[in-house]
Design an enzyme around this catalytic site. Structure first.
Site, PDB file in Angstrom:
ATOM      1  N   GLU A 254       0.848  -1.210   0.000  1.00 47.79           N
ATOM      2  CA  GLU A 254       0.000   0.000   0.000  1.00 47.79           C
ATOM      3  C   GLU A 254       0.874   1.247   0.000  1.00 47.79           C
ATOM      4  OE1 GLU A 254      -3.033  -0.376  -0.581  1.00 47.79           O
ATOM      5  OE2 GLU A 254      -3.171  -2.505  -0.106  1.00 47.79           O
ATOM      6  N   TRP A 257       1.921   1.796  -3.456  1.00 47.42           N
ATOM      7  CA  TRP A 257       0.871   2.447  -4.269  1.00 47.42           C
ATOM      8  C   TRP A 257       0.988   3.970  -4.149  1.00 47.42           C
ATOM      9  CZ3 TRP A 257      -2.394   1.136  -8.031  1.00 47.42           C
ATOM     10  CH2 TRP A 257      -2.771  -0.188  -8.178  1.00 47.42           C
ATOM     11  N   TRP A 285     -21.613  11.690 -19.618  1.00 47.62           N
ATOM     12  CA  TRP A 285     -22.089  11.543 -18.234  1.00 47.62           C
ATOM     13  C   TRP A 285     -23.511  12.081 -18.110  1.00 47.62           C
ATOM     14  CZ3 TRP A 285     -18.775   8.569 -15.814  1.00 47.62           C
ATOM     15  CH2 TRP A 285     -17.414   8.645 -16.132  1.00 47.62           C
ATOM     16  N   TRP A 361      -9.834   7.647  -8.069  1.00 51.51           N
ATOM     17  CA  TRP A 361     -11.044   7.955  -8.846  1.00 51.51           C
ATOM     18  C   TRP A 361     -10.926   7.473 -10.281  1.00 51.51           C
ATOM     19  CZ3 TRP A 361     -15.864   8.940  -7.699  1.00 51.51           C
ATOM     20  CH2 TRP A 361     -16.156   9.278  -6.382  1.00 51.51           C
TER      21      TRP A 361
HETATM   22  C1  LIG Z   1     -11.589   6.847  -4.808  1.00 53.05           C
HETATM   23  C2  LIG Z   1     -10.387   6.790  -3.881  1.00 53.05           C
HETATM   24  C3  LIG Z   1      -9.845   7.974  -3.389  1.00 53.05           C
HETATM   25  C4  LIG Z   1      -8.732   7.934  -2.528  1.00 53.05           C
HETATM   26  N1  LIG Z   1      -8.209   9.131  -2.070  1.00 53.05           N
HETATM   27  C5  LIG Z   1      -7.111   9.117  -1.281  1.00 53.05           C
HETATM   28  C6  LIG Z   1      -6.541  10.320  -0.808  1.00 53.05           C
HETATM   29  O1  LIG Z   1      -6.991  11.423  -1.125  1.00 53.05           O
HETATM   30  N2  LIG Z   1      -5.458  10.247   0.032  1.00 53.05           N
HETATM   31  C7  LIG Z   1      -4.930   9.040   0.402  1.00 53.05           C
HETATM   32  O2  LIG Z   1      -3.952   9.033   1.182  1.00 53.05           O
HETATM   33  N3  LIG Z   1      -5.422   7.890  -0.057  1.00 53.05           N
HETATM   34  C8  LIG Z   1      -6.503   7.881  -0.873  1.00 53.05           C
HETATM   35  N4  LIG Z   1      -7.028   6.696  -1.309  1.00 53.05           N
HETATM   36  C9  LIG Z   1      -6.324   5.444  -0.987  1.00 53.05           C
HETATM   37  C10 LIG Z   1      -6.794   4.711   0.297  1.00 53.05           C
HETATM   38  O3  LIG Z   1      -8.186   4.569   0.297  1.00 53.05           O
HETATM   39  C11 LIG Z   1      -6.359   5.405   1.590  1.00 53.05           C
HETATM   40  O4  LIG Z   1      -4.992   5.703   1.550  1.00 53.05           O
HETATM   41  C12 LIG Z   1      -6.612   4.517   2.808  1.00 53.05           C
HETATM   42  O5  LIG Z   1      -7.978   4.161   2.871  1.00 53.05           O
HETATM   43  C13 LIG Z   1      -6.192   5.227   4.069  1.00 53.05           C
HETATM   44  O6  LIG Z   1      -6.470   4.429   5.176  1.00 53.05           O
HETATM   45  P1  LIG Z   1      -5.310   3.848   6.114  1.00 53.05           P
HETATM   46  O7  LIG Z   1      -4.400   4.945   6.505  1.00 53.05           O
HETATM   47  O8  LIG Z   1      -5.974   3.069   7.190  1.00 53.05           O
HETATM   48  O9  LIG Z   1      -4.561   2.916   5.075  1.00 53.05           O
HETATM   49  P2  LIG Z   1      -3.763   1.537   5.199  1.00 53.05           P
HETATM   50  O10 LIG Z   1      -4.603   0.531   4.517  1.00 53.05           O
HETATM   51  O11 LIG Z   1      -3.306   1.267   6.562  1.00 53.05           O
HETATM   52  O12 LIG Z   1      -2.516   1.809   4.241  1.00 53.05           O
HETATM   53  C14 LIG Z   1      -1.338   2.466   4.714  1.00 53.05           C
HETATM   54  C15 LIG Z   1      -1.049   3.683   3.878  1.00 53.05           C
HETATM   55  O13 LIG Z   1      -0.769   3.330   2.527  1.00 53.05           O
HETATM   56  C16 LIG Z   1      -1.242   4.345   1.630  1.00 53.05           C
HETATM   57  N5  LIG Z   1      -2.262   3.761   0.773  1.00 53.05           N
HETATM   58  C17 LIG Z   1      -3.120   2.757   1.054  1.00 53.05           C
HETATM   59  N6  LIG Z   1      -3.879   2.455  -0.005  1.00 53.05           N
HETATM   60  C18 LIG Z   1      -3.503   3.301  -0.996  1.00 53.05           C
HETATM   61  C19 LIG Z   1      -3.925   3.499  -2.343  1.00 53.05           C
HETATM   62  N7  LIG Z   1      -4.871   2.738  -2.924  1.00 53.05           N
HETATM   63  N8  LIG Z   1      -3.336   4.478  -3.062  1.00 53.05           N
HETATM   64  C20 LIG Z   1      -2.372   5.242  -2.526  1.00 53.05           C
HETATM   65  N9  LIG Z   1      -1.927   5.110  -1.253  1.00 53.05           N
HETATM   66  C21 LIG Z   1      -2.480   4.145  -0.512  1.00 53.05           C
HETATM   67  C22 LIG Z   1      -1.849   5.438   2.507  1.00 53.05           C
HETATM   68  O14 LIG Z   1      -0.852   6.420   2.746  1.00 53.05           O
HETATM   69  C23 LIG Z   1      -2.193   4.681   3.792  1.00 53.05           C
HETATM   70  O15 LIG Z   1      -2.266   5.483   4.937  1.00 53.05           O
HETATM   71  C24 LIG Z   1      -8.151   6.695  -2.174  1.00 53.05           C
HETATM   72  C25 LIG Z   1      -8.707   5.527  -2.673  1.00 53.05           C
HETATM   73  C26 LIG Z   1      -9.819   5.556  -3.519  1.00 53.05           C
HETATM   74  C27 LIG Z   1     -10.404   4.271  -4.034  1.00 53.05           C
END
Ligand SMILES: Cc1cc2nc3c(=O)[nH]c(=O)nc-3n(C[C@H](O)[C@H](O)[C@H](O)COP(=O)(O)OP(=O)(O)OC[C@H]3O[C@@H](n4cnc5c(N)ncnc54)[C@H](O)[C@@H]3O)c2cc1C
Length: 431
Positions: A254, A257, A285, A361
């Site tokens: 993650e 990512w 749309w 998105w």
């Molecule tokens: C439509 C959509 C919009 C999103 N917008 C954002 C946003 O604005 N900011 C954001 O930080 N994340 C975003 N995410 C990615 C992800 O949903 C969040 O990072 C995550 O839910 C944060 O929760 P956590 O800290 O418990 O993550 P954990 O699951 O504990 O993951 C650890 C860290 O990894 C990073 N991470 C995890 N998943 C992703 C991912 N898919 N893409 C990029 N980084 C990731 C984040 O920094 C996160 O804190 C988005 C995902 C989707 C589907």
């Protein structure tokens, strides 16, 4: 004297630019600028992120005061503020950590030129990510647009030096000795304090260890909730990657990512306004305002979608699984432009980050890098079966779900699915 300019790196420990400033110079003045160009665009006067930043600056100020130093806080347009700082402080160099967003890059370019014209050196460092810009590319130098090979290369390149901590503490006696300066208040900048609870900066080791099994279930505490801290740099990515390496490969992925989307925005800045795959810009749309309002308020009649939107509105957070579900629902079931959803998330998410939000998105709408094919449409019922089987999450946010108090579905799933397939197909076949 030299300046350390804080931006999205709000911590004193293990901070790359601050380390270089402190280890090379003996009079380091810390500053932060509340940027009017950014703040003026925020719609909500009690925007929780402004409070979060403010609180963090106060923490930094308190620690600096204990050392006999100070954080200077400015409010205004950075180019004007810098003109004043140059006169007021007469620094010989400025240290900062890089910000890769298009606005920030343009701002920094201008400030660097202004500083250069005054014989002041501008030093910018990598701190926010492990690998930046074009450090991870295909063998021919092209950027990766598919995650798996990118992450493979990322892992093969990772050396201990990339994740070693910067030992800033060794040089804390190099902060400038000065009295505390008056601090601007939130009110003076036109904002109100938001009393929302912010996610904790510490994560249980168990959460990361069990991440692989638990991360997809929004009803349990299965993810780290560290995203707001990654966003504002209140934690160090290097420390967390070391954690991920030792505790959970899935969690490490993650974090990769995050680097991946950062380099996508760097290489393909057009994604900020349009589809990564431009043919998706031809989709016609429906953009129903009523449907959009129902989605924003969590009143679509689809339990998991509504729970997610209500969680977002109440806490500034939404679980990743649910972000995927609500984003798919908006773009596919409601045929609303992904940019509307992206903008709403940008307004509400505490962890809003242009690169990750835009990436998420565009992934959901099918227009992005490594996106699922458009004909794979999340089924909002089976998502509940798989990820919130006992309805813990839905019931928490939508207590009336399943009763006759609950709103009826604003679109019929089967019909919406068919209309989506037809609309996408028409657009993509015609270009
Ligand atoms: C439509 C959509 C919009 C999103 N917008 C954002 C946003 O604005 N900011 C954001 O930080 N994340 C975003 N995410 C990615 C992800 O949903 C969040 O990072 C995550 O839910 C944060 O929760 P956590 O800290 O418990 O993550 P954990 O699951 O504990 O993951 C650890 C860290 O990894 C990073 N991470 C995890 N998943 C992703 C991912 N898919 N893409 C990029 N980084 C990731 C984040 O920094 C996160 O804190 C988005 C995902 C989707 C589907």
């Amino acid at each position: 004297m030299v300046i350390h300019w804080f931006r999205r790196d709000l911590r004193l420990d293990d901070n790359a630019a601050l380390y270089h400033a402190l280890s090379q110079h003996e009079n380091v003045q810390c500053i932060f600028i509340f940027d009017k160009n950014i703040l003026d665009k925020l719609a909500d006067k009690d925007d929780a992120r402004v409070t979060f930043i403010y609180n963090q600056l106060m923490n930094i100020q308190n620690r600096l005061a204990e050392i006999g130093s100070d954080l200077k806080i400015y409010y205004g347009h950075p180019d004007e503020i810098w003109q004043n700082i140059i006169q007021e402080l007469k620094p010989s160099a400025v240290f900062t950590n890089k910000d890769y967003e298009p606005y920030a890059k343009e701002r920094d370019q201008k400030i660097a030129e202004l500083l250069a014209s005054n014989d002041i050196i501008f030093n910018a460092y990598k701190d926010h990510v492990i690998f930046e810009e074009d450090e991870i590319t295909k063998d021919d130098g092209d950027p990766y647009v598919v995650f798996t090979p990118y992450s493979r290369k990322w892992k093969s390149k990772l050396a201990e030096t990339h994740i070693a901590s910067y030992e800033n503490k060794k040089y804390f006696n190099h902060f400038i000795k000065t009295n505390s300066s008056p601090k601007i208040s939130l009110e003076e900048m036109g904002f109100e304090e938001n009393s929302m609870d912010f996610p904790s900066i510490t994560t249980q080791v168990g959460i990361i260890k069990n991440y692989g099994e638990k991360r997809n279930f929004p009803g349990i505490e299965g993810t780290s909730r560290l995203s707001v801290h990654f966003r504002f740099g209140t934690i160090s990515i290097r420390e967390k990657v070391r954690r991920g390496k030792s505790l959970s490969e899935k969690w490490l992925n993650e974090l990769i990512w995050r680097d991946f989307y950062s380099q996508i925005l760097y290489h393909f800045p057009h994604v900020k306004n349009g589809s990564f795959r431009s043919k998706y810009d031809a989709i016609s749309w429906k953009n129903s305002k009523d449907h959009f309002d129902a989605w924003c308020q969590g009143k679509t009649g689809y339990g998991l979608v509504d729970a997610g939107m209500r969680e977002l509105n109440a806490t500034g957070f939404m679980h990743n699984r649910v972000r995927m579900v609500v984003a798919s629902f908006l773009t596919k079931h409601l045929l609303i432009d992904w940019r509307w959803g992206e903008a709403y998330f940008a307004r509400k998410l505490l962890d809003f980050d242009l690169a990750s939000n835009n990436g998420g998105w565009q992934w959901a709408s099918g227009s992005g890098v490594d996106a699922a094919p458009y004909f794979r449409i999340f089924n909002p019922y089976t998502q509940i079966q798989k990820f919130d089987k006992d309805h813990t999450y839905i019931k928490k946010w939508v207590p009336e779900w399943g009763t006759n108090q609950y709103v009826t579905e604003i679109v019929n799933h089967k019909e919406a699915r068919e209309l989506c397939l037809k609309t996408y197909k028409e657009a993509l076949d015609n270009v």
